[in-house]
Design a protein around this motif. Sequence first.
Motif, PDB file in Angstrom:
ATOM      1  N   ILE A 358      -3.759  -2.411  13.331  1.00 10.64           N
ATOM      2  CA  ILE A 358      -4.517  -1.686  14.351  1.00 10.64           C
ATOM      3  C   ILE A 358      -4.083  -2.180  15.724  1.00 10.64           C
ATOM      4  CG2 ILE A 358      -6.808  -1.160  15.277  1.00 10.64           C
ATOM      5  CD1 ILE A 358      -7.960  -1.666  12.510  1.00 10.64           C
ATOM      6  N   SER A 359      -3.706  -1.253  16.586  1.00 10.01           N
ATOM      7  CA  SER A 359      -3.390  -1.567  17.982  1.00 10.01           C
ATOM      8  C   SER A 359      -4.221  -0.661  18.875  1.00 10.01           C
ATOM      9  CB  SER A 359      -1.898  -1.380  18.264  1.00 10.01           C
ATOM     10  OG  SER A 359      -1.509  -0.040  18.032  1.00 10.01           O
ATOM     11  N   SER A 360      -4.507  -1.121  20.090  1.00 11.02           N
ATOM     12  CA  SER A 360      -5.397  -0.341  20.942  1.00 11.02           C
ATOM     13  C   SER A 360      -5.177  -0.671  22.405  1.00 11.02           C
ATOM     14  CB  SER A 360      -6.859  -0.615  20.565  1.00 11.02           C
ATOM     15  OG  SER A 360      -7.737   0.228  21.281  1.00 11.02           O
ATOM     16  N   VAL A 361      -5.432   0.323  23.246  1.00 12.89           N
ATOM     17  CA  VAL A 361      -5.418   0.151  24.699  1.00 12.89           C
ATOM     18  C   VAL A 361      -6.771   0.628  25.218  1.00 12.89           C
ATOM     19  CG1 VAL A 361      -4.326   0.785  26.878  1.00 12.89           C
ATOM     20  CG2 VAL A 361      -2.929   0.539  24.818  1.00 12.89           C
ATOM     21  N   PRO A 362      -7.583  -0.280  25.748  1.00 11.02           N
ATOM     22  CA  PRO A 362      -8.912   0.131  26.232  1.00 11.02           C
ATOM     23  C   PRO A 362      -8.826   1.286  27.215  1.00 11.02           C
ATOM     24  CG  PRO A 362      -8.741  -2.268  26.217  1.00 11.02           C
ATOM     25  CD  PRO A 362      -7.367  -1.732  25.909  1.00 11.02           C
ATOM     26  N   GLY A 363      -9.658   2.304  26.966  1.00 14.87           N
ATOM     27  CA  GLY A 363      -9.683   3.470  27.837  1.00 14.87           C
ATOM     28  C   GLY A 363      -8.669   4.539  27.486  1.00 14.87           C
ATOM     29  N   LYS A 364      -7.716   4.215  26.590  1.00 18.20           N
ATOM     30  CA  LYS A 364      -6.685   5.200  26.234  1.00 18.20           C
ATOM     31  C   LYS A 364      -6.701   5.589  24.760  1.00 18.20           C
ATOM     32  CE  LYS A 364      -3.421   4.131  29.939  1.00 18.20           C
ATOM     33  NZ  LYS A 364      -2.010   3.777  30.275  1.00 18.20           N
ATOM     34  N   GLY A 365      -7.112   4.684  23.901  1.00 11.89           N
ATOM     35  CA  GLY A 365      -7.185   5.049  22.491  1.00 11.89           C
ATOM     36  C   GLY A 365      -6.725   3.950  21.561  1.00 11.89           C
ATOM     37  N   THR A 366      -6.796   4.258  20.265  1.00 13.89           N
ATOM     38  CA  THR A 366      -6.474   3.301  19.208  1.00 13.89           C
ATOM     39  C   THR A 366      -5.504   3.934  18.220  1.00 13.89           C
ATOM     40  OG1 THR A 366      -8.637   2.242  19.423  1.00 13.89           O
ATOM     41  CG2 THR A 366      -7.461   1.889  17.351  1.00 13.89           C
ATOM     42  N   THR A 367      -4.601   3.110  17.686  1.00 16.70           N
ATOM     43  CA  THR A 367      -3.645   3.567  16.676  1.00 16.70           C
ATOM     44  C   THR A 367      -3.797   2.707  15.432  1.00 16.70           C
ATOM     45  OG1 THR A 367      -2.042   4.290  18.340  1.00 16.70           O
ATOM     46  CG2 THR A 367      -1.215   3.913  16.116  1.00 16.70           C
ATOM     47  N   VAL A 368      -4.036   3.364  14.295  1.00 21.28           N
ATOM     48  CA  VAL A 368      -4.100   2.680  13.001  1.00 21.28           C
ATOM     49  C   VAL A 368      -2.854   3.077  12.214  1.00 21.28           C
ATOM     50  CG1 VAL A 368      -5.384   2.374  10.863  1.00 21.28           C
ATOM     51  CG2 VAL A 368      -6.620   2.706  13.017  1.00 21.28           C
ATOM     52  N   THR A 369      -2.060   2.088  11.829  1.00 19.90           N
ATOM     53  CA  THR A 369      -0.826   2.327  11.091  1.00 19.90           C
ATOM     54  C   THR A 369      -0.974   1.780   9.680  1.00 19.90           C
ATOM     55  OG1 THR A 369       0.452   2.123  13.137  1.00 19.90           O
ATOM     56  CG2 THR A 369       1.669   2.018  11.076  1.00 19.90           C
ATOM     57  N   ILE A 370      -0.760   2.635   8.688  1.00 18.68           N
ATOM     58  CA  ILE A 370      -0.899   2.238   7.287  1.00 18.68           C
ATOM     59  C   ILE A 370       0.429   2.458   6.576  1.00 18.68           C
ATOM     60  CG2 ILE A 370      -2.066   2.744   5.094  1.00 18.68           C
ATOM     61  CD1 ILE A 370      -4.472   3.703   6.771  1.00 18.68           C
ATOM     62  N   PHE A 371       0.895   1.416   5.902  1.00 23.58           N
ATOM     63  CA  PHE A 371       2.112   1.521   5.080  1.00 23.58           C
ATOM     64  C   PHE A 371       1.717   1.424   3.610  1.00 23.58           C
ATOM     65  CE2 PHE A 371       5.259  -0.762   2.530  1.00 23.58           C
ATOM     66  CZ  PHE A 371       6.287   0.178   2.531  1.00 23.58           C
ATOM     67  N   LEU A 372       2.253   2.326   2.793  1.00 26.91           N
ATOM     68  CA  LEU A 372       2.002   2.309   1.361  1.00 26.91           C
ATOM     69  C   LEU A 372       3.324   2.439   0.598  1.00 26.91           C
ATOM     70  CD1 LEU A 372      -1.036   4.741   1.302  1.00 26.91           C
ATOM     71  CD2 LEU A 372      -1.130   2.326   0.682  1.00 26.91           C
ATOM     72  N   PRO A 373       3.633   1.501  -0.288  1.00 25.76           N
ATOM     73  CA  PRO A 373       4.854   1.637  -1.092  1.00 25.76           C
ATOM     74  C   PRO A 373       4.682   2.769  -2.109  1.00 25.76           C
ATOM     75  CG  PRO A 373       3.595  -0.261  -1.812  1.00 25.76           C
ATOM     76  CD  PRO A 373       2.904   0.267  -0.594  1.00 25.76           C
ATOM     77  N   LYS A 374       5.745   3.468  -2.413  1.00 24.06           N
ATOM     78  CA  LYS A 374       5.647   4.625  -3.298  1.00 24.06           C
ATOM     79  C   LYS A 374       5.293   4.235  -4.729  1.00 24.06           C
ATOM     80  CE  LYS A 374       8.096   8.243  -2.965  1.00 24.06           C
ATOM     81  NZ  LYS A 374       9.202   9.215  -3.019  1.00 24.06           N
ATOM     82  N   ASN A 375       5.690   3.038  -5.126  1.00 25.87           N
ATOM     83  CA  ASN A 375       5.463   2.606  -6.501  1.00 25.87           C
ATOM     84  C   ASN A 375       4.237   1.719  -6.661  1.00 25.87           C
ATOM     85  OD1 ASN A 375       7.768   3.942  -7.419  1.00 25.87           O
ATOM     86  ND2 ASN A 375       9.059   2.240  -6.777  1.00 25.87           N
ATOM     87  N   GLY A 376       3.439   1.600  -5.583  1.00 30.64           N
ATOM     88  CA  GLY A 376       2.215   0.834  -5.657  1.00 30.64           C
ATOM     89  C   GLY A 376       2.428  -0.663  -5.793  1.00 30.64           C
TER      90      GLY A 376
END
Length: 376
Positions: A358-376
């Motif tokens: 999770i990264s964020s800039v106050p007043g501008k928004g938040t970005t949630v980045t999720i990585f998932l391997p294809k084979n679990g």
Amino acid sequence: MRRKAVYCNRLLVSSVKRRLGKPVQPTNAESDAHNYQRLIKYLPEPIFVHDGNEILFTNQAGLKLLNITEAEIAENERGFDFLHPDFRERSVARIQAVMLTDEPNEFLECKLIAKGGEIIDVEVSSTRIRNYPGRGTVIQTVFRDIRDRKKEEEALIQSEKLSVAGQMAAGIAHEIRNPLTSLIGFSKFLKTKIDQYHEYFDIMLVELDRINSIVQEFMALAKPQANQFKQHDLVKIIQNVLTLLETQAILRNVEIRLHADADSAELLCDENQLKQVFVNVLKNAIEAMPNAGLITINMKLRQSGGLWVEIVDEGVGIPLDQLPKLGGPFFTTKDSGTGLGLMICYRIIEGHHGKMDISSVPGKGTTVTIFLPKNG
């Protein structure tokens, strides 16, 4: 007088040779410095040679670490400009101390500021060098890039937190659930038997329901994760979640756009658990924009065999000092939140051998980045 004339003639000849492009023999001092620089130029660890705060030479690994060129080093010779302000005072003291001995000082953690503003975690040790050509005594400083180690340590700490929280959750939920069921049941029964004070009963039941929802979150956190793995299409999973949240988004005048670089993205996963993750993250994004806004979901299928999902909102953002605390039990930026929902998300993604940042800039928004391997 004659010696002075001979010396001047030599300078003149040297100057003429330079103009004609003929090489000038370097002095012994220049030759020694050049040989020393060649010796350390391609060593794998970043090395800086400096006289106090003035950088004299940096090897290739040092240039790469700071994302700069030799020309930029020459333009900006002040080494402390690359040091994080929090570590400059300590660095001065360490340099002064190492000038009093031939022994290198111990490696200590420090932070550098690379070109572009990136903060780099390093370990640093310095030693003095006597008789450096043309300078006398100077300092050689060696850095170790520990960013990967830091990430691994943080992942391990997060994993331990989730494990401990899960164990606590199981015990707490079990102890609360039985008396809570009795309280809810008797409150509803008394409400039907007493003709007055119904507004107080309603308040009690609302608060009891809130406690019950927290217990449910505890139970979800305590359950073993990722034990129903099957092949599912992540694009369809997210589309189903968007359908569930469509009404809530419309009520808050929030638009959600999905951009996927493929029509389908099959992976081995627990469908319901991933739905729980995306519902939680998207609800947080919607609630972070009380005055309307846009949520963008970017899905990317990587050749390395993994899927990246990036959820970007235009909400109020999260203060920088609070980002490391996200995912901890009972830490939340909401007025009525518990922090358990995000903790469950981390646990589910970890159970899928993935990663969530999770990264964020106050007043501008938040970005949630999720990585998932294809084979679990």
